[in-house]
Write a protein that holds these residues in place. Structure first.
Motif, PDB file in Angstrom:
ATOM      1  N   GLN A  69       0.824  -1.224   0.000  1.00  0.00           N
ATOM      2  CA  GLN A  69       0.000   0.000   0.000  1.00  0.00           C
ATOM      3  C   GLN A  69       0.849   1.262   0.000  1.00  0.00           C
ATOM      4  O   GLN A  69       0.445   2.292  -0.526  1.00  0.00           O
ATOM      5  CB  GLN A  69      -0.920   0.024   1.224  1.00  0.00           C
ATOM      6  CG  GLN A  69      -2.044  -0.972   1.128  1.00  0.00           C
ATOM      7  CD  GLN A  69      -3.179  -0.697   2.103  1.00  0.00           C
ATOM      8  OE1 GLN A  69      -3.388   0.418   2.555  1.00  0.00           O
ATOM      9  NE2 GLN A  69      -3.914  -1.750   2.430  1.00  0.00           N
ATOM     10  N   MET A  96      -1.920  -0.128  -8.788  1.00  0.00           N
ATOM     11  CA  MET A  96      -2.119  -1.353  -7.990  1.00  0.00           C
ATOM     12  C   MET A  96      -1.744  -2.583  -8.813  1.00  0.00           C
ATOM     13  O   MET A  96      -1.089  -3.511  -8.312  1.00  0.00           O
ATOM     14  CB  MET A  96      -3.578  -1.441  -7.511  1.00  0.00           C
ATOM     15  CG  MET A  96      -3.897  -0.410  -6.456  1.00  0.00           C
ATOM     16  SD  MET A  96      -5.654  -0.206  -6.144  1.00  0.00           S
ATOM     17  CE  MET A  96      -5.928  -1.436  -4.914  1.00  0.00           C
ATOM     18  N   TRP A 114      -6.542   5.052   0.919  1.00  0.00           N
ATOM     19  CA  TRP A 114      -5.897   6.307   1.305  1.00  0.00           C
ATOM     20  C   TRP A 114      -6.160   7.400   0.272  1.00  0.00           C
ATOM     21  O   TRP A 114      -6.236   7.108  -0.929  1.00  0.00           O
ATOM     22  CB  TRP A 114      -4.375   6.107   1.446  1.00  0.00           C
ATOM     23  CG  TRP A 114      -4.023   5.138   2.529  1.00  0.00           C
ATOM     24  CD1 TRP A 114      -3.546   3.872   2.372  1.00  0.00           C
ATOM     25  CD2 TRP A 114      -4.166   5.348   3.938  1.00  0.00           C
ATOM     26  NE1 TRP A 114      -3.368   3.276   3.601  1.00  0.00           N
ATOM     27  CE2 TRP A 114      -3.742   4.168   4.583  1.00  0.00           C
ATOM     28  CE3 TRP A 114      -4.607   6.418   4.719  1.00  0.00           C
ATOM     29  CZ2 TRP A 114      -3.755   4.014   5.974  1.00  0.00           C
ATOM     30  CZ3 TRP A 114      -4.612   6.267   6.102  1.00  0.00           C
ATOM     31  CH2 TRP A 114      -4.189   5.089   6.706  1.00  0.00           C
ATOM     32  N   PHE A 174      -7.183  -0.962   0.275  1.00  0.00           N
ATOM     33  CA  PHE A 174      -6.534   0.335   0.009  1.00  0.00           C
ATOM     34  C   PHE A 174      -7.597   1.441  -0.066  1.00  0.00           C
ATOM     35  O   PHE A 174      -8.533   1.339  -0.850  1.00  0.00           O
ATOM     36  CB  PHE A 174      -5.732   0.296  -1.299  1.00  0.00           C
ATOM     37  CG  PHE A 174      -4.975   1.575  -1.548  1.00  0.00           C
ATOM     38  CD1 PHE A 174      -3.670   1.707  -1.099  1.00  0.00           C
ATOM     39  CD2 PHE A 174      -5.570   2.659  -2.180  1.00  0.00           C
ATOM     40  CE1 PHE A 174      -2.965   2.891  -1.281  1.00  0.00           C
ATOM     41  CE2 PHE A 174      -4.878   3.849  -2.369  1.00  0.00           C
ATOM     42  CZ  PHE A 174      -3.572   3.959  -1.917  1.00  0.00           C
ATOM     43  N   ALA A 196       1.982   3.071   5.897  1.00  0.00           N
ATOM     44  CA  ALA A 196       1.755   3.947   4.733  1.00  0.00           C
ATOM     45  C   ALA A 196       2.357   5.330   4.962  1.00  0.00           C
ATOM     46  O   ALA A 196       2.669   6.039   4.005  1.00  0.00           O
ATOM     47  CB  ALA A 196       0.252   4.073   4.468  1.00  0.00           C
ATOM     48  N   TYR A 244      -4.261  -2.516   6.483  1.00  0.00           N
ATOM     49  CA  TYR A 244      -4.392  -1.074   6.188  1.00  0.00           C
ATOM     50  C   TYR A 244      -3.050  -0.340   6.070  1.00  0.00           C
ATOM     51  O   TYR A 244      -3.049   0.874   5.869  1.00  0.00           O
ATOM     52  CB  TYR A 244      -5.201  -0.393   7.297  1.00  0.00           C
ATOM     53  CG  TYR A 244      -6.617  -0.907   7.418  1.00  0.00           C
ATOM     54  CD1 TYR A 244      -7.557  -0.637   6.431  1.00  0.00           C
ATOM     55  CD2 TYR A 244      -7.009  -1.677   8.513  1.00  0.00           C
ATOM     56  CE1 TYR A 244      -8.856  -1.107   6.534  1.00  0.00           C
ATOM     57  CE2 TYR A 244      -8.304  -2.157   8.627  1.00  0.00           C
ATOM     58  CZ  TYR A 244      -9.224  -1.871   7.640  1.00  0.00           C
ATOM     59  OH  TYR A 244     -10.509  -2.332   7.738  1.00  0.00           O
ATOM     60  N   LEU A 287      -3.433  -5.328  -0.630  1.00  0.00           N
ATOM     61  CA  LEU A 287      -3.987  -4.117  -1.254  1.00  0.00           C
ATOM     62  C   LEU A 287      -5.519  -4.080  -1.168  1.00  0.00           C
ATOM     63  O   LEU A 287      -6.139  -3.101  -1.563  1.00  0.00           O
ATOM     64  CB  LEU A 287      -3.573  -4.051  -2.734  1.00  0.00           C
ATOM     65  CG  LEU A 287      -2.128  -3.651  -3.037  1.00  0.00           C
ATOM     66  CD1 LEU A 287      -1.890  -3.614  -4.548  1.00  0.00           C
ATOM     67  CD2 LEU A 287      -1.806  -2.283  -2.434  1.00  0.00           C
TER      68      LEU A 287
END
Ligand code: FAD
Ligand code: DLZ
Ligand code: SF4
Length: 510
Positions: A46, A208, A227, A225, A396, A361, A222
């Motif tokens: 991620q 991705m 964000w 995902f 992340a 996450y 992923l």
């Protein structure tokens, strides 16, 4: 006259210094996706998606404003894989008269940038990064005059200087700190807000696919995902936090709950660290919420303290102590990082929860990082560099300038107290008080020794026994060392043996 303006992956701010004075008619902005930056640690999938997708969106935004962008994609056949060689190639393509870049955020890249002038034969202007409240020099001036550095005092100076949460020269509400109100346990049936997440668009989905193809063996999933990868979405995320999280951020700042990794936290560090949000606008939004009555002062001050306090402090600190800080190991910790940090396969429920949200996450909140995975690494004597690389890889929001002081200084006390006044060591009782993890754990948090005892309990005492020469004089540890003074030599030896036996067993958890 062409100026080549370099924008690195965490410099995605429209007002970044490298773009100041840009002439859209002649200047070229260079952005480079390079293998070197994707492999210096084995990032969570991620994190790679986040950075590359945000870079691609930022390039699109610049183009829409009429700026010429030369964007080198990771899978471009001619991509040579490093920032330096890509800059050399771009110089050959565009024949600029000079290069402009904002100072890189990590020491490693800063060292590279200092060679770009000699390698290209062109003047390279390295501009200050104006995206922090305090410049590197501002922190250095403050730190040079002191023997002991503590965030609290730096924070108070910045509150005054930037007039944040101040009324007539005094701290709003009459106190600098409301931390005593901010340590509540989450009552069992408290509902936690659904948080705004962002479905990947076509640009992000393409990244991705690239990441799944090129980095299939990397840590993390992923699937979830969500964000923000644009300034627009980052602002929506900020608004969501101010409305849904901030009012209870203070009360439950230290709380942990099974299956609820986000609680009332901001989830803004990834966007802040990429430059999609500025720390000033985030603090202003929080202060406005208090002034309009939609969030209490203990929440708003607690939040501002994280950004204006901790974030600025660790940033200045990193640049003041680097290079050299990366090798500190004041506790002489040598053990290898246990496999469960990657697999999550451990019967210790608190650790399993923290690793599970990290996989899903690329996130776990501060208390999980500090008091669960960090506390375990401290007590178990994990080699600082191994645990430091883990944190840098798995989150992340991880960049060395913010991650390294938090890990080496705050979590595992490897700097012996430069950054924090005492190690954040705690037994199972702390985790039990602040979470609901223990009730469903294979271990019993109330038992101090024996096969069913919570390992944090004997690891905690074994740590204090082992580190007695280094820590017993620390006034903030006077109480536990007084307790230890009442233990017989046999009891201390038995505790050490139990801890060692447990640590030797860990590798079987696969
Ligand atoms: P919240 O808890 O809601 O806090 C709000 C904001 O305050 C964050 O977005 C962040 O910008 C700032 N902040 C809070 N605590 C800190 C802190 N101690 N240092 C610097 N900024 C802080 N933060 C990172 O941004 N990147 C990292 O790589 C990172 N590594 C960490 C490693 C360890 C071992 C520890 C103990 C902490 C680390 N932190 C790091 C700090 C903190 O845990 C994260 O900033 C936070 O969990 C991010 O989630 P959030 O945005 O929901 O933050
Ligand atoms: C983290 C990261 C990744 C994964 N990839 C890139 C990249 O391909 N190109 C780039 O310019 N930056 C990337 N980054 C962010 C850099 O590592 C970042 O600029 C440094 O960490 C300096 O702070
Ligand atoms: Fe963690 Fe110990 Fe609680 Fe289990 S009992 S969840 S190991 S603190």
């Amino acid at each position: 006259m062409t100026v080549l303006r370099i924008i690195l992956g965490d410099q995605l701010s429209a007002d970044i210094s490298a773009l100041e004075g840009l002439d859209p008619g002649s200047d070229i902005v260079l952005m480079m996706e390079v293998m070197e930056e994707t492999v210096y640690v084995a990032h969570h999938k991620q994190k790679i998606v986040l950075v590359l997708a945000a870079m691609r969106h930022f390039a699109d935004d610049l183009r829409q404003r009429g700026v010429l962008v030369d964007y080198v994609a990771l899978d471009a056949p001619e991509n040579t894989g490093s920032l330096t060689t890509e800059i050399q190639r771009a110089v050959a393509r565009h024949r600029p008269q000079r290069l402009v870049v904002t100072e890189p955020g990590e020491w490693r890249v800063d060292a590279m940038a200092s060679n770009w002038q000699s390698l290209t034969g062109l003047p390279v202007e390295i501009r200050k990064d104006g995206r922090f409240f305090a410049s590197r020099a501002r922190f250095a001036d403050w730190a040079r005059g002191r023997q002991v550095w503590r965030m609290e005092y730096f924070y108070r100076e910045l509150r005054r200087e930037h007039a944040i949460l101040m009324d007539h020269g005094q701290p709003a509400g009459g106190a600098w700190n409301f931390d005593a109100l901010n340590r509540k346990r989450l009552p069992a049936h408290t509902s936690t807000p659904e948080r705004l997440r962002f479905a990947p668009d076509a640009v992000t989905r393409a990244v991705m696919a690239l990441v799944e193809q090129r980095f299939s063996g990397n840590f993390g999933s992923l699937d979830a995902f969500g964000w923000p990868v644009t300034r627009h979405d980052a602002l929506l995320a900020l608004n969501d936090f101010i409305a849904a999280g901030l009012p209870r951020f203070g009360d439950y700042q230290d709380a942990m709950k099974t299956g609820a990794p986000f609680l009332f936290h901001a989830l803004l560090a990834p966007a802040l660290n990429l430059g999609l949000l500025s720390p000033r606008e985030v603090c202003d939004a929080a202060e406005a919420a208090w002034r309009s009555g939609s969030a209490p002062l203990n929440a708003v001050e607690g939040f501002v303290r994280q950004i204006l306090g901790w974030r600025e402090y660790v940033h200045g600190f990193y640049w003041f102590v680097m290079p050299g800080y990366e090798d500190c190991n004041a506790m002489q910790a040598m053990r290898s990082l246990p496999a469960f940090y990657w697999t999550g396969e451990t019967p210790m429920r608190c650790l399993r929860e923290a690793v599970a949200s990290t996989v899903r996450y690329a996130y776990s909140h501060h208390i999980q990082r500090l008091m669960v995975t960090g506390n375990f690494a401290l007590l178990a004597g994990i080699a600082p560099r191994e645990i430091e690389r883990w944190y840098l890889a798995v989150y992340a929001d991880a960049y060395e300038w913010v991650e390294m002081p938090n890990t080496l200084g705050m979590a595992v006390f490897a700097d012996g107290g430069q950054m924090a006044s005492k190690p954040y060591a705690a037994s199972g009782a702390y985790i039990d008080r602040m979470s609901d993890f223990c009730s469903g754990c294979r271990y019993d948090v109330k038992q101090k020794t024996g096969p069913d005892a919570c390992p944090f309990n004997y690891l905690y005492w074994a740590f204090l026994i082992r580190q007695k020469d280094r820590l017993a004089k620390n006034p903030r540890l006077a109480m536990p060392y007084r307790t230890l003074a009442g233990w017989t030599a046999e009891r201390q030896a038995a505790t050490l043996a139990e801890a060692d036996g447990f640590l030797d067993e860990i590798e079987v958890w696969r």
